[in-house]
Design a protein around this motif. Structure first.
Motif, PDB file in Angstrom:
ATOM      1  N   LEU A 177     -11.268  10.709  -7.985  1.00  5.05           N
ATOM      2  CA  LEU A 177     -11.583  10.137  -6.681  1.00  5.05           C
ATOM      3  C   LEU A 177     -11.091  11.029  -5.548  1.00  5.05           C
ATOM      4  O   LEU A 177     -11.781  11.208  -4.539  1.00  5.05           O
ATOM      5  N   LEU A 178      -9.891  11.598  -5.724  1.00  3.90           N
ATOM      6  CA  LEU A 178      -9.361  12.507  -4.707  1.00  3.90           C
ATOM      7  C   LEU A 178     -10.240  13.746  -4.582  1.00  3.90           C
ATOM      8  O   LEU A 178     -10.577  14.166  -3.467  1.00  3.90           O
ATOM      9  N   LYS A 179     -10.630  14.326  -5.722  1.00  2.00           N
ATOM     10  CA  LYS A 179     -11.488  15.519  -5.696  1.00  2.00           C
ATOM     11  C   LYS A 179     -12.818  15.223  -5.014  1.00  2.00           C
ATOM     12  O   LYS A 179     -13.335  16.055  -4.269  1.00  2.00           O
ATOM     13  N   ALA A 180     -13.366  14.052  -5.267  1.00  5.71           N
ATOM     14  CA  ALA A 180     -14.643  13.684  -4.657  1.00  5.71           C
ATOM     15  C   ALA A 180     -14.532  13.624  -3.134  1.00  5.71           C
ATOM     16  O   ALA A 180     -15.526  13.831  -2.429  1.00  5.71           O
ATOM     17  N   ARG A 181     -13.360  13.376  -2.621  1.00  5.39           N
ATOM     18  CA  ARG A 181     -13.108  13.326  -1.172  1.00  5.39           C
ATOM     19  C   ARG A 181     -12.688  14.681  -0.617  1.00  5.39           C
ATOM     20  O   ARG A 181     -12.384  14.815   0.553  1.00  5.39           O
ATOM     21  N   ALA A 207       0.844  -1.195   0.000  1.00  2.00           N
ATOM     22  CA  ALA A 207       0.000   0.000   0.000  1.00  2.00           C
ATOM     23  C   ALA A 207       0.880   1.247   0.000  1.00  2.00           C
ATOM     24  O   ALA A 207       1.904   1.303   0.679  1.00  2.00           O
ATOM     25  N   HIS A 208       0.457   2.241  -0.782  1.00  2.00           N
ATOM     26  CA  HIS A 208       1.210   3.491  -0.887  1.00  2.00           C
ATOM     27  C   HIS A 208       0.225   4.655  -0.937  1.00  2.00           C
ATOM     28  O   HIS A 208      -0.719   4.648  -1.724  1.00  2.00           O
ATOM     29  N   HIS A 209       0.444   5.660  -0.096  1.00  2.00           N
ATOM     30  CA  HIS A 209      -0.357   6.887  -0.152  1.00  2.00           C
ATOM     31  C   HIS A 209       0.169   7.740  -1.304  1.00  2.00           C
ATOM     32  O   HIS A 209       1.343   8.148  -1.291  1.00  2.00           O
ATOM     33  N   LEU A 210      -0.670   8.009  -2.289  1.00  2.00           N
ATOM     34  CA  LEU A 210      -0.256   8.838  -3.424  1.00  2.00           C
ATOM     35  C   LEU A 210       0.140  10.233  -2.939  1.00  2.00           C
ATOM     36  O   LEU A 210       1.183  10.759  -3.317  1.00  2.00           O
ATOM     37  N   VAL A 211      -0.702  10.839  -2.124  1.00  2.00           N
ATOM     38  CA  VAL A 211      -0.324  12.069  -1.420  1.00  2.00           C
ATOM     39  C   VAL A 211       0.208  11.600  -0.071  1.00  2.00           C
ATOM     40  O   VAL A 211      -0.556  11.095   0.760  1.00  2.00           O
ATOM     41  N   PRO A 212       1.512  11.723   0.147  1.00  4.19           N
ATOM     42  CA  PRO A 212       2.113  11.198   1.380  1.00  4.19           C
ATOM     43  C   PRO A 212       1.505  11.806   2.646  1.00  4.19           C
ATOM     44  O   PRO A 212       1.183  12.996   2.693  1.00  4.19           O
ATOM     45  N   MET A 213       1.356  10.965   3.660  1.00  2.18           N
ATOM     46  CA  MET A 213       0.739  11.386   4.915  1.00  2.18           C
ATOM     47  C   MET A 213       1.472  12.550   5.580  1.00  2.18           C
ATOM     48  O   MET A 213       0.859  13.326   6.308  1.00  2.18           O
ATOM     49  N   ASP A 273      -5.890  10.134   4.571  1.00  5.61           N
ATOM     50  CA  ASP A 273      -5.748   8.717   4.893  1.00  5.61           C
ATOM     51  C   ASP A 273      -7.056   8.002   4.559  1.00  5.61           C
ATOM     52  O   ASP A 273      -7.777   7.517   5.427  1.00  5.61           O
ATOM     53  N   VAL A 274      -7.372   7.993   3.261  1.00  3.77           N
ATOM     54  CA  VAL A 274      -8.615   7.415   2.750  1.00  3.77           C
ATOM     55  C   VAL A 274      -8.279   6.464   1.601  1.00  3.77           C
ATOM     56  O   VAL A 274      -7.227   6.603   0.959  1.00  3.77           O
ATOM     57  N   PRO A 275      -9.159   5.512   1.316  1.00  4.64           N
ATOM     58  CA  PRO A 275      -8.875   4.549   0.241  1.00  4.64           C
ATOM     59  C   PRO A 275      -8.565   5.187  -1.113  1.00  4.64           C
ATOM     60  O   PRO A 275      -7.746   4.669  -1.877  1.00  4.64           O
ATOM     61  N   GLU A 276      -9.190   6.317  -1.414  1.00  4.52           N
ATOM     62  CA  GLU A 276      -8.960   6.983  -2.699  1.00  4.52           C
ATOM     63  C   GLU A 276      -7.522   7.468  -2.858  1.00  4.52           C
ATOM     64  O   GLU A 276      -7.058   7.700  -3.973  1.00  4.52           O
ATOM     65  N   ASN A 277      -6.818   7.639  -1.757  1.00  3.81           N
ATOM     66  CA  ASN A 277      -5.440   8.109  -1.783  1.00  3.81           C
ATOM     67  C   ASN A 277      -4.434   6.970  -1.610  1.00  3.81           C
ATOM     68  O   ASN A 277      -3.244   7.207  -1.549  1.00  3.81           O
ATOM     69  N   ILE A 278      -4.918   5.761  -1.535  1.00  4.72           N
ATOM     70  CA  ILE A 278      -4.028   4.617  -1.337  1.00  4.72           C
ATOM     71  C   ILE A 278      -4.046   3.745  -2.586  1.00  4.72           C
ATOM     72  O   ILE A 278      -5.119   3.374  -3.075  1.00  4.72           O
ATOM     73  N   VAL A 279      -2.872   3.465  -3.107  1.00  3.51           N
ATOM     74  CA  VAL A 279      -2.740   2.616  -4.289  1.00  3.51           C
ATOM     75  C   VAL A 279      -1.939   1.374  -3.927  1.00  3.51           C
ATOM     76  O   VAL A 279      -1.107   1.408  -3.023  1.00  3.51           O
ATOM     77  N   ALA A 280      -2.218   0.286  -4.617  1.00  2.00           N
ATOM     78  CA  ALA A 280      -1.487  -0.969  -4.424  1.00  2.00           C
ATOM     79  C   ALA A 280      -0.391  -1.056  -5.476  1.00  2.00           C
ATOM     80  O   ALA A 280      -0.657  -0.959  -6.672  1.00  2.00           O
TER      81      ALA A 280
END
Length: 80
Positions: A62-66, A7-13, A24-31
């Motif tokens: 997805l990020l914008k929707a969040r 798992a990787h946060h596209l926008v780092p925490m 820290d939401v699923p839309e910001n996490i990629v496998a």
């Protein structure tokens, strides 16, 4: 001996303070496979940029929707 992804946060925490909503939401996490995960963290910009562009283009809506408003240039700046 089994395949796996990481798992990787596209926008780092570490940049949470720059956003009004939780990143820290699923839309910001990629496998990512382990090789791509190392590439996004450790490689030089010429190797890193296409991967960031691909992931960003797939997650932008997805990020914008969040409520996570970020553009491509800002996303790239997180990795410099």
């Amino acid at each position: 001996g089994q395949q796996f992804v990481e798992a990787h946060h596209l926008v780092p925490m570490e940049y949470q303070s720059e956003f009004s909503y939780s990143i820290d939401v699923p839309e910001n996490i990629v496998a990512l496979c382990p090789n791509c995960h190392r590439k996004i963290h450790l490689s030089v910009g010429a190797e890193q940029s296409p991967l960031i562009d691909l992931l960003f283009s797939k997650r932008l809506g997805l990020l914008k929707a969040r409520g996570i408003i970020v553009d491509s240039n800002k996303t790239h700046s997180f990795y410099k």
